[in-house]
Design a protein around this motif. Structure first.
Motif, PDB file in Angstrom:
ATOM      1  N   TYR A   1     -27.330  97.255  30.670  1.00 29.06           N
ATOM      2  CA  TYR A   1     -27.422  96.400  28.996  1.00 29.06           C
ATOM      3  C   TYR A   1     -29.073  96.296  28.975  1.00 29.06           C
ATOM      4  N   SER A   2     -30.014  95.713  30.376  1.00 27.66           N
ATOM      5  CA  SER A   2     -30.848  95.054  29.717  1.00 27.66           C
ATOM      6  C   SER A   2     -32.044  96.753  30.314  1.00 27.66           C
TER       7      SER A   2
ATOM      8  N   ARG B   1     -32.684 106.097  36.586  1.00 28.74           N
ATOM      9  CA  ARG B   1     -31.451 106.416  37.403  1.00 28.74           C
ATOM     10  C   ARG B   1     -31.412 108.234  37.915  1.00 28.74           C
TER      11      ARG B   1
ATOM     12  N   GLN C   1     -38.680  89.021  29.421  1.00 29.37           N
ATOM     13  CA  GLN C   1     -38.893  90.581  28.935  1.00 29.37           C
ATOM     14  C   GLN C   1     -39.821  90.349  28.049  1.00 29.37           C
TER      15      GLN C   1
ATOM     16  N   ARG D   1     -27.391  94.195  42.878  1.00 32.64           N
ATOM     17  CA  ARG D   1     -26.560  92.356  42.052  1.00 32.64           C
ATOM     18  C   ARG D   1     -25.429  92.492  42.515  1.00 32.64           C
TER      19      ARG D   1
ATOM     20  N   LYS E   1     -38.078  88.015  34.391  1.00 28.91           N
ATOM     21  CA  LYS E   1     -36.848  89.029  34.134  1.00 28.91           C
ATOM     22  C   LYS E   1     -36.942  89.485  35.009  1.00 28.91           C
ATOM     23  N   THR E   2     -36.806  89.622  36.456  1.00 25.27           N
ATOM     24  CA  THR E   2     -36.472  90.123  37.746  1.00 25.27           C
ATOM     25  C   THR E   2     -35.553  89.595  38.829  1.00 25.27           C
TER      26      THR E   2
ATOM     27  N   LYS F   1     -28.528 101.366  42.209  1.00 24.37           N
ATOM     28  CA  LYS F   1     -28.820 100.986  44.133  1.00 24.37           C
ATOM     29  C   LYS F   1     -27.693  99.702  43.681  1.00 24.37           C
TER      30      LYS F   1
ATOM     31  N   PHE G   1     -38.575  92.122  45.540  1.00 22.17           N
ATOM     32  CA  PHE G   1     -38.013  93.073  44.851  1.00 22.17           C
ATOM     33  C   PHE G   1     -39.298  94.007  43.666  1.00 22.17           C
ATOM     34  N   GLN G   2     -39.336  92.467  42.996  1.00 24.04           N
ATOM     35  CA  GLN G   2     -40.607  92.961  41.777  1.00 24.04           C
ATOM     36  C   GLN G   2     -42.174  93.807  42.165  1.00 24.04           C
TER      37      GLN G   2
ATOM     38  N   ASP H   1     -41.463  96.719  43.685  1.00 21.59           N
ATOM     39  CA  ASP H   1     -41.328  97.700  42.269  1.00 21.59           C
ATOM     40  C   ASP H   1     -42.562  98.127  41.484  1.00 21.59           C
TER      41      ASP H   1
ATOM     42  N   ASP I   1     -34.606  98.164  27.132  1.00 17.41           N
ATOM     43  CA  ASP I   1     -35.840  98.060  28.372  1.00 17.41           C
ATOM     44  C   ASP I   1     -36.559  99.237  27.558  1.00 17.41           C
TER      45      ASP I   1
ATOM     46  N   HIS J   1     -26.857  93.691  33.217  1.00 15.49           N
ATOM     47  CA  HIS J   1     -27.725  94.328  34.432  1.00 15.49           C
ATOM     48  C   HIS J   1     -28.422  96.165  33.388  1.00 15.49           C
TER      49      HIS J   1
HETATM   50  C1  GRG Z   1     -34.303  94.508  27.638  1.00 11.96           C
HETATM   51  C2  GRG Z   1     -33.782  92.309  27.731  1.00 11.96           C
HETATM   52  C3  GRG Z   1     -34.084  92.472  28.172  1.00 11.96           C
HETATM   53  C4  GRG Z   1     -34.853  92.868  29.701  1.00 11.96           C
HETATM   54  C5  GRG Z   1     -35.287  94.192  30.236  1.00 11.96           C
HETATM   55  C6  GRG Z   1     -34.649  95.073  33.498  1.00 11.96           C
HETATM   56  C7  GRG Z   1     -35.650  95.065  32.420  1.00 11.96           C
HETATM   57  C8  GRG Z   1     -35.727  93.549  31.696  1.00 11.96           C
HETATM   58  C9  GRG Z   1     -36.636  95.680  32.867  1.00 11.96           C
HETATM   59  C10 GRG Z   1     -36.822  96.897  33.469  1.00 11.96           C
HETATM   60  C11 GRG Z   1     -38.399  97.260  33.549  1.00 11.96           C
HETATM   61  C12 GRG Z   1     -38.028  96.073  35.726  1.00 11.96           C
HETATM   62  C13 GRG Z   1     -39.115  96.471  35.919  1.00 11.96           C
HETATM   63  C14 GRG Z   1     -37.651  95.474  35.497  1.00 11.96           C
HETATM   64  C15 GRG Z   1     -37.787  94.338  36.775  1.00 11.96           C
HETATM   65  C16 GRG Z   1     -36.320  94.634  36.775  1.00 11.96           C
HETATM   66  C17 GRG Z   1     -36.502  95.385  37.840  1.00 11.96           C
HETATM   67  C18 GRG Z   1     -37.019  96.570  38.765  1.00 11.96           C
HETATM   68  C19 GRG Z   1     -34.826  96.077  37.146  1.00 11.96           C
HETATM   69  C20 GRG Z   1     -34.638  97.853  37.807  1.00 11.96           C
HETATM   70  O1  GRG Z   1     -33.026  97.633  38.809  1.00 11.96           O
HETATM   71  P1  GRG Z   1     -32.713  98.163  40.422  1.00 11.96           P
HETATM   72  O2  GRG Z   1     -33.928  98.749  40.848  1.00 11.96           O
HETATM   73  O3  GRG Z   1     -32.436  99.331  38.986  1.00 11.96           O
HETATM   74  O4  GRG Z   1     -31.768  97.209  40.677  1.00 11.96           O
HETATM   75  P2  GRG Z   1     -30.917 100.713  39.029  1.00 11.96           P
HETATM   76  O5  GRG Z   1     -30.891 101.562  38.710  1.00 11.96           O
HETATM   77  O6  GRG Z   1     -30.901 100.764  41.250  1.00 11.96           O
HETATM   78  O7  GRG Z   1     -30.099  99.393  39.097  1.00 11.96           O
END
Ligand code: GRG
Length: 326
Positions: free
Chosen positions: A102-103, A119, A188, A71, A212-213, A68, A249-250, A253, A107, A100
């Motif tokens: 990399y995370s 994605r 995380q 950020r 985390k978010t 999306k 947002f979380q 999700d 993950d 973002h």
């Molecule tokens: C590995 C240090 C480390 C952290 C991982 C991002 C994350 C933390 C975990 C992914 C799982 C998750 C549900 C995280 C919450 C944040 C979230 C909703 C991320 C997804 O972001 P979007 O929806 O993704 O913006 P796109 O793909 O649209 O960029």
């Protein structure tokens, strides 16, 4: 109807009015902004060549897989509302999307969520193998800092303005903190530890969501404000606004994991249930989760409306995010 469900229906009708009123126009503008971010990413990502070409290919594969671009868009919109006009924002937009991504790459690894799709595409470790998947994540995190540091020579040195040096340093420092142990990595870690706990409290879950978010959403909006040279009070308000957006947002999700469709989400739906994950929905119930999203998004919109700059697009973006279906 009690006051909180009243509140929810008010926000929902407000949001649907706002979204449908200029829906196509909003979507057109959003898609232009997404394209703009992709152009910036292409400009800042490494050119995959030389002996380390494989890791660069994997970095570019993961970042350019879509998404999306929330950020970087939030960062630039905040910068604009507060009067920022320069291209100095661009390396920061690219860098935050690298962090973002990399995370997400880490993950998805077998040691964490072990996901095959992200994605709408195969995850990075599935395509490149686990070792290169880990290194692509590391590469992106490091390259994000190289990219932000380039703002000193590219923008601060050329203008020789001490205020620009300070803004760049403050923005980098805030992003570093929110991506690290006092932000996303901390969140995380708590999330992994939560898997061992039978029942999480709402406070424990909130700590995870905040870090985390919400932390990277705060990094986006606060760095935009800092680069625009905003006052401390404005920076504080933008941080609060980003916090509300991040938590909403979380929670959304979590809601989508229950009611969403894998194809539309571009990732496996019902994964929280399969992984026995405690979420806002499992702890507080679907209705309260939806009420909370409504309340938080209203708070964010109220803060944005208090600024004089052009905030209409950002308000619509917030509503589209928290009421998204993917
Ligand atoms: C590995 C240090 C480390 C952290 C991982 C991002 C994350 C933390 C975990 C992914 C799982 C998750 C549900 C995280 C919450 C944040 C979230 C909703 C991320 C997804 O972001 P979007 O929806 O993704 O913006 P796109 O793909 O649209 O960029």
């Amino acid at each position: 109807m009690n006051s909180s469900s009243n509140e929810m229906s008010n926000v929902k009708s407000f949001s649907s009015q706002k979204l449908s009123a200029g829906n196509t126009e909003f979507e057109k503008t959003l898609s232009e902004k997404v394209q703009e971010v992709e152009g910036i990413l292409n400009q800042y990502l490494p050119q995959a060549k030389g002996d380390a070409k494989t890791v660069m290919d994997a970095m570019n594969y993961s970042v350019l897989a879509g998404g999306k671009r929330l950020r970087p868009i939030l960062m630039k919109e905040t910068y604009h509302i507060l009067g920022g006009k320069d291209a100095i924002i661009e390396p920061f937009m690219a860098a935050l999307e690298m962090i973002h991504t990399y995370s997400l790459v880490h993950d998805d690894l077998p040691a964490m969520d072990n996901d095959e799709y992200r994605r709408g595409r195969k995850t990075t470790h599935i395509v490149y193998g686990e070792g290169v998947g880990i290194l692509a994540g590391d590469g992106l995190l490091n390259y994000a800092f190289e990219t932000m540091l380039s703002a000193f020579s590219k923008y601060a040195d050329t203008k020789n303005d001490i205020a620009i040096y300070k803004n760049v340093a403050k923005a980098m420092s805030f992003i570093a903190k929110k991506a690290g142990i006092y932000g996303m990595i901390g969140g995380q870690t708590a999330d992994i530890e939560a898997e061992e706990k039978e029942k999480l409290t709402k406070e424990e879950l909130l700590f995870i969501h905040e870090n985390k978010t919400a932390a990277l959403i705060e990094a986006a909006m606060v760095s935009g404000a800092l680069l625009a040279g905003a006052t401390e009070e404005t920076v504080r308000q933008m941080e609060r606004c980003a916090y509300s957006i991040g938590i909403a947002f979380q929670i959304q999700d979590d809601i989508l994991d229950v009611i969403g469709d894998s194809k539309e989400l571009g990732k496996t739906a019902r994964s929280d249930e399969k992984n026995n994950k405690q979420t806002y929905v499992t702890i507080c119930g679907m209705e309260q989760a939806q009420r909370e999203v409504a309340k938080l998004s209203q708070e964010a919109v109220d803060i944005l409306s208090s600024f004089e700059g052009e905030h209409e697009f950002l308000e619509q973006l917030v509503l589209s995010l928290v009421y998204r279906n993917k």
